[in-house]
Scaffold this motif. Structure first.
Motif, PDB file in Angstrom:
ATOM      1  N   LYS A 153     -21.619 -31.610  37.570  1.00 60.01           N
ATOM      2  CA  LYS A 153     -20.693 -32.746  37.509  1.00 60.01           C
ATOM      3  C   LYS A 153     -19.951 -32.756  36.171  1.00 60.01           C
ATOM      4  O   LYS A 153     -18.725 -32.935  36.124  1.00 60.01           O
ATOM      5  CB  LYS A 153     -21.464 -34.053  37.702  1.00 60.01           C
ATOM      6  CG  LYS A 153     -20.592 -35.295  37.740  1.00 60.01           C
ATOM      7  CD  LYS A 153     -21.431 -36.539  38.014  1.00 60.01           C
ATOM      8  CE  LYS A 153     -20.574 -37.791  38.068  1.00 60.01           C
ATOM      9  NZ  LYS A 153     -21.396 -38.999  38.379  1.00 60.01           N
ATOM     10  N   LYS A 167     -15.896 -32.203  35.673  1.00 55.64           N
ATOM     11  CA  LYS A 167     -15.109 -33.213  34.966  1.00 55.64           C
ATOM     12  C   LYS A 167     -14.398 -32.622  33.750  1.00 55.64           C
ATOM     13  O   LYS A 167     -13.356 -33.125  33.323  1.00 55.64           O
ATOM     14  CB  LYS A 167     -15.997 -34.377  34.546  1.00 55.64           C
ATOM     15  CG  LYS A 167     -16.380 -35.303  35.691  1.00 55.64           C
ATOM     16  CD  LYS A 167     -17.083 -36.552  35.175  1.00 55.64           C
ATOM     17  CE  LYS A 167     -17.258 -37.584  36.275  1.00 55.64           C
ATOM     18  NZ  LYS A 167     -17.891 -38.827  35.779  1.00 55.64           N
ATOM     19  N   GLU A 174     -21.253 -35.569  46.658  1.00 51.96           N
ATOM     20  CA  GLU A 174     -20.478 -36.068  45.517  1.00 51.96           C
ATOM     21  C   GLU A 174     -19.848 -34.921  44.739  1.00 51.96           C
ATOM     22  O   GLU A 174     -18.671 -34.991  44.345  1.00 51.96           O
ATOM     23  CB  GLU A 174     -21.359 -36.906  44.596  1.00 51.96           C
ATOM     24  CG  GLU A 174     -20.583 -37.530  43.441  1.00 51.96           C
ATOM     25  CD  GLU A 174     -21.443 -38.370  42.508  1.00 51.96           C
ATOM     26  OE1 GLU A 174     -21.011 -38.616  41.366  1.00 51.96           O
ATOM     27  OE2 GLU A 174     -22.555 -38.770  42.919  1.00 51.96           O
ATOM     28  N   GLN A 204     -16.897 -33.469  46.724  1.00 47.84           N
ATOM     29  CA  GLN A 204     -15.709 -34.321  46.644  1.00 47.84           C
ATOM     30  C   GLN A 204     -15.071 -34.269  45.265  1.00 47.84           C
ATOM     31  O   GLN A 204     -13.836 -34.281  45.134  1.00 47.84           O
ATOM     32  CB  GLN A 204     -16.082 -35.755  47.016  1.00 47.84           C
ATOM     33  CG  GLN A 204     -16.497 -35.909  48.477  1.00 47.84           C
ATOM     34  CD  GLN A 204     -17.005 -37.300  48.806  1.00 47.84           C
ATOM     35  OE1 GLN A 204     -17.321 -38.097  47.908  1.00 47.84           O
ATOM     36  NE2 GLN A 204     -17.097 -37.612  50.091  1.00 47.84           N
ATOM     37  N   LEU A 205     -15.904 -34.180  44.221  1.00 46.65           N
ATOM     38  CA  LEU A 205     -15.377 -34.104  42.858  1.00 46.65           C
ATOM     39  C   LEU A 205     -14.602 -32.809  42.647  1.00 46.65           C
ATOM     40  O   LEU A 205     -13.540 -32.804  42.000  1.00 46.65           O
ATOM     41  CB  LEU A 205     -16.520 -34.212  41.848  1.00 46.65           C
ATOM     42  CG  LEU A 205     -16.131 -34.117  40.363  1.00 46.65           C
ATOM     43  CD1 LEU A 205     -15.133 -35.214  39.994  1.00 46.65           C
ATOM     44  CD2 LEU A 205     -17.377 -34.211  39.485  1.00 46.65           C
ATOM     45  N   LEU A 252     -12.983 -31.096  44.881  1.00 42.94           N
ATOM     46  CA  LEU A 252     -11.701 -31.243  45.574  1.00 42.94           C
ATOM     47  C   LEU A 252     -10.745 -32.098  44.748  1.00 42.94           C
ATOM     48  O   LEU A 252      -9.560 -31.773  44.617  1.00 42.94           O
ATOM     49  CB  LEU A 252     -11.927 -31.866  46.948  1.00 42.94           C
ATOM     50  CG  LEU A 252     -12.632 -30.984  47.987  1.00 42.94           C
ATOM     51  CD1 LEU A 252     -12.953 -31.783  49.244  1.00 42.94           C
ATOM     52  CD2 LEU A 252     -11.758 -29.780  48.339  1.00 42.94           C
ATOM     53  N   LYS A 253     -11.255 -33.178  44.191  1.00 38.77           N
ATOM     54  CA  LYS A 253     -10.426 -34.072  43.380  1.00 38.77           C
ATOM     55  C   LYS A 253      -9.894 -33.358  42.142  1.00 38.77           C
ATOM     56  O   LYS A 253      -8.724 -33.545  41.754  1.00 38.77           O
ATOM     57  CB  LYS A 253     -11.251 -35.292  42.959  1.00 38.77           C
ATOM     58  CG  LYS A 253     -10.492 -36.284  42.087  1.00 38.77           C
ATOM     59  CD  LYS A 253     -11.389 -37.456  41.686  1.00 38.77           C
ATOM     60  CE  LYS A 253     -10.654 -38.421  40.761  1.00 38.77           C
ATOM     61  NZ  LYS A 253     -11.537 -39.552  40.350  1.00 38.77           N
ATOM     62  N   GLN A 254     -10.750 -32.530  41.534  1.00 39.36           N
ATOM     63  CA  GLN A 254     -10.364 -31.827  40.305  1.00 39.36           C
ATOM     64  C   GLN A 254      -9.546 -30.568  40.587  1.00 39.36           C
ATOM     65  O   GLN A 254      -8.990 -29.973  39.661  1.00 39.36           O
ATOM     66  CB  GLN A 254     -11.622 -31.436  39.521  1.00 39.36           C
ATOM     67  CG  GLN A 254     -12.442 -32.608  38.996  1.00 39.36           C
ATOM     68  CD  GLN A 254     -11.734 -33.350  37.885  1.00 39.36           C
ATOM     69  OE1 GLN A 254     -11.052 -34.343  38.118  1.00 39.36           O
ATOM     70  NE2 GLN A 254     -11.865 -32.872  36.669  1.00 39.36           N
ATOM     71  N   GLY A 255      -9.505 -30.151  41.843  1.00 36.41           N
ATOM     72  CA  GLY A 255      -8.795 -28.922  42.193  1.00 36.41           C
ATOM     73  C   GLY A 255      -9.483 -27.683  41.660  1.00 36.41           C
ATOM     74  O   GLY A 255      -8.817 -26.695  41.303  1.00 36.41           O
TER      75      GLY A 255
END
Length: 343
Positions: free
Chosen positions: A81, A85, A105, A108-109, A111-114
């Motif tokens: 994680k 980030k 989690e 999904q993180l 994907l969000k961060q690419g």
């Protein structure tokens, strides 16, 4: 050729044996360094590599693009994680996390961060499993009605690594050896309809489960999975029965043995097995089947292409989530002593 600077979260056995040799061999990777807590060893093997004093220093290195989380299982979620980030691509060893919720989690993180997120399921590239995969994909057994995958060792004494033997969210054979054969089963056959499992403590001084057996239920197929530390004379690690015949294959991949002996994965015989290790196929006749080549380097080659060319990740976060779903279902099944649907 683009170079991906890669940092390891540890340089103990896994870093030195299972990751660094392949990162070093692949022309697309550069070993940037490793987080070393006490012994400072990576510089002896890779003089240009840095020794990071902590995770924060590693993640603060702007040159690092890929982070390998090769630390105890209970740390995987927090470290992965933090790396995501920090804008890094991440490879996480098995077990992916300690819970399904953590795995989802992280998925999904990423994907969000690419960023690319992958689970290091190196056993997909064992020569024995590569041989089994070829047999299944060729369809020579007809419709497979039963398969059994086992990962068995004889280790009556407890492991010196306390995180493997002391009760914690990542301890126990189900999250140690289990992810290997669970991942292989799901890779070949997909998610099952249900799971029945039995977890046990069999060694006198063990505090965590050191035996597990599970049956994955499919509509027309049963897959039996088993791992134990008290098997002195193992049966074939892969047993498949189909409508046209059977295939048996021992666990004979030598990559780990060679790596532990300090042999680099660039020798001519690295990827081959002798005829004595060939599997047995019995359909219209009984015959030995030449073993397919095994190469952990292929995992990192796929990871390179995923990062540089945006190709699919070889072992996806979704794969990791599904393995965790089976693990959690197996724990529930053993506790309740009944078949549990794998939703």
């Amino acid at each position: 050729m683009k170079t991906i600077n890669t940092a390891l979260c540890a340089y103990g056995l896994s870093g030195k044996i299972f990751h660094a040799p392949f990162l070093d061999l692949h022309p697309g990777f550069q070993i940037a360094g490793a987080w070393e807590r006490s012994k400072k060893l990576i510089g002896q093997d890779y003089p240009t590599a840095k020794s990071y004093p902590d995770l924060q220093a590693l993640l603060a290195d702007e040159e690092v693009e890929l982070v390998v989380v090769n630390t105890p299982t209970y740390t995987h979620y927090d470290y992965a994680k933090a790396a995501l980030k920090a804008g890094k691509h991440v490879v996480v060893e098995k077990a992916f996390t300690t819970t399904v919720a953590q795995a989802v989690e992280l998925q999904q993180l990423a994907l969000k961060q690419g960023k690319k997120l992958s689970v290091y399921q190196n056993r997909r590239w064992d020569s024995d499993f590569q041989t089994v995969k070829a047999i299944v994909q060729k369809g020579v057994l007809g419709d497979i009605i039963e398969a059994e995958f086992s990962f068995e060792r004889y280790k009556p004494n407890l492991n010196s690594k306390q995180h493997l033997e002391t009760p914690n969210p990542g301890a126990g054979i189900l999250k140690d050896l289990g992810p290997h054969i669970i991942d292989q089963a799901l890779y070949l056959f997909g998610m099952p309809d249900g799971v029945y499992a039995d977890l046990r403590i069999t060694r006198k001084e063990s505090q965590v489960e050191d035996y597990f057996a599970a049956i994955l239920y499919y509509e027309k197929l049963r897959v039996r999975l088993k791992a134990s530390f008290l098997v002195c004379e193992p049966a074939p690690a892969y047993i498949l029965h189909g409508t046209k015949g059977s295939f048996l294959k021992n666990r004979t991949d030598k990559q780990e043995e060679k790596l532990r002996a300090g042999i680099k994965p660039n020798t001519d015989d690295w990827y081959t097995e002798p005829e004595s290790n060939y599997g047995l196929l019995h359909t219209e006749k009984r015959e030995k089947i030449k073993s397919s080549k095994g190469s952990y380097l292929e995992y990192y080659d796929a990871m390179y292409k995923a990062i540089v060319e945006n190709c699919p990740v070889a072992v996806t976060a979704e794969d990791g989530v599904n393995v965790m779903r089976i693990i959690e279902t197996a724990i529930q099944s053993s506790k309740e002593q009944k078949l549990i649907r794998a939703d």
